[in-house]
Design an enzyme around this catalytic site. Sequence first.
Site: not given
Ligand code: ATP
Ligand code: F6P
Length: 488
Positions: A48, A78, A253-254, A260, A304, A324, A389
């Site tokens: 945890a 396990r 997006r804008h 457009n 935009r 973009e 974008h």
């Molecule tokens: P286990 O050894 O039982 O697998 P674990 O250490 O992998 O436990 P997690 O299952 O990853 O623990 O626990 C997730 C929780 O820990 C989440 O609620 C998250 O918000 C919290 N958490 C994330 N990072 C940290 C951290 N650095 N220190 C303490 N708690 C953390």
């Molecule tokens: O058409 C709007 C836009 O933001 C363009 O300026 C841009 O080139 C394109 O969408 C990106 O979308 P796609 O990668 O699907 O072409």
Amino acid sequence: MAEKITQYRPGMGKRPTGEFMTSSWRTNSYGVQVEDTRICVVMVGLPARGKSLIAQKVVRYLGWLSITAKTFNVGQYRRTATPNPSAEFFDQSNPEGERLRRAAAEAAVNDMIRWFEAGQGLIAILDATNSTKARRRWIQEKCEAANIETMFVESKCDDEELVMSNIRDVKTTSPDYVGQDPEEAAQDFRNRIRNYEKVYQTIDEDEADLTYCKLINVGHKVIINRIRDYLQSRVVYYLMNLHIRPRSIWLSRHGESEFNLSGQIGGDADLSPRGQLYARALPDLVRKSAGDLPLTVWTSTLKRTGQTARFLPFEKLSWKALDELDSGVCDSLTYAEIEQKYPADFKSRDDDKYNYRYLGGESYRDVVIRLEPIIMELERSENILIVTHQAVLRCIYAYFMGMNQEQSPWMEVPLHCLIKLTPRAYGTVEDRLHANIPAVSTWRGKGSKAKHQTKEEAEEEEAAKTKEKAEDTEKTEEVVHTNGGDGA
Ligand code: ATP
Ligand code: F6P
């Protein structure tokens, strides 16, 4: 030493893949081909402490950068032999428990080594408590023999309240406690931790030869030791930016732009009248979604997005990195014009939209690379609203939702819609809020050169094409049949 230069391969630096490549080869900042080493990230810490959460985030982040990584969770190994153990199973004076736990660790490490040997990725994460020096030494020796570097990541946390809330949030719903009363499950898990505490050894000076990163109380203090290569330093930098304070990220997006409306891509057009209506409606839409939370607004440097954000009563920052996707020589053209002027390019883009780089412009892969600092900053920040974008928003969304590169460039992101993303323990929750202001669709289906096409229209077109094809095939079959009859 930062990296191993084992071979120079001329010409490879020209591959349009940006800084990160899927293979273990990449071009370093001196233009030299270098091979990245294979790294096993070994999680360390009491239960945890967020180890699995950290592991899962690192895999998602690396995957977004096209670096294949995989978690090997010893708990899952396990569980095949011992699906619902009670706290006593984890007592070191329980020989059967010790034997089964050791077998699970061995199975996970062996699978991981096989995974590396099959060339399937660069980074594996061994997710377990690895809470004794002896266990860590054993892993380090096994990896060294297989030519895999180790990097230990310890999460240390003595905040009792946080640990208890972690237990209630994620442990009582773990597969270890299926069907059990949550209060009893929490108590049992607390006892499991006590058993681990009896043998837990934090990483200290005795292990000064190891590469490690110690995260103390969720990054309040970070200790790093012998971080040697490029990938290790990327991972450490990422870990240093993580926090677990509750927050959301809003993406929009804008508003609809003049480009457009005309179906032109790129450019730096103003908002259309309906786009301006969206800008006026956005503060209310945000209030509906975020309540009174103070937000910071990030925009691109293009007109935009600034015009869209202008009525929002929050601090604003504009980022060049949010501009973009640069469509190079195709900037300001419509899709139909691109298809007519550059037919081969038009097709190449549809064939591999993520990697296709516009002549003189960018690919989606390039955009991801330039967005990396934005992602780091987002990880460090709290409530942020990004007005950007279509292509950029797809890349940011793909990071949070773990979407793959084939799908993300084709994702539909409508205009005049506010997306709220809320990171949770093991995933991200999404909400979409539509403003009731019509806008054209800028989504384009594969193979289409339509100016304005919705996904539904594209699907109908595709279905019609498939039907037509099927009818054609039937007709052809009829002809073949008739011919055959004739010849007989
Ligand atoms: P286990 O050894 O039982 O697998 P674990 O250490 O992998 O436990 P997690 O299952 O990853 O623990 O626990 C997730 C929780 O820990 C989440 O609620 C998250 O918000 C919290 N958490 C994330 N990072 C940290 C951290 N650095 N220190 C303490 N708690 C953390
Ligand atoms: O058409 C709007 C836009 O933001 C363009 O300026 C841009 O080139 C394109 O969408 C990106 O979308 P796609 O990668 O699907 O072409």
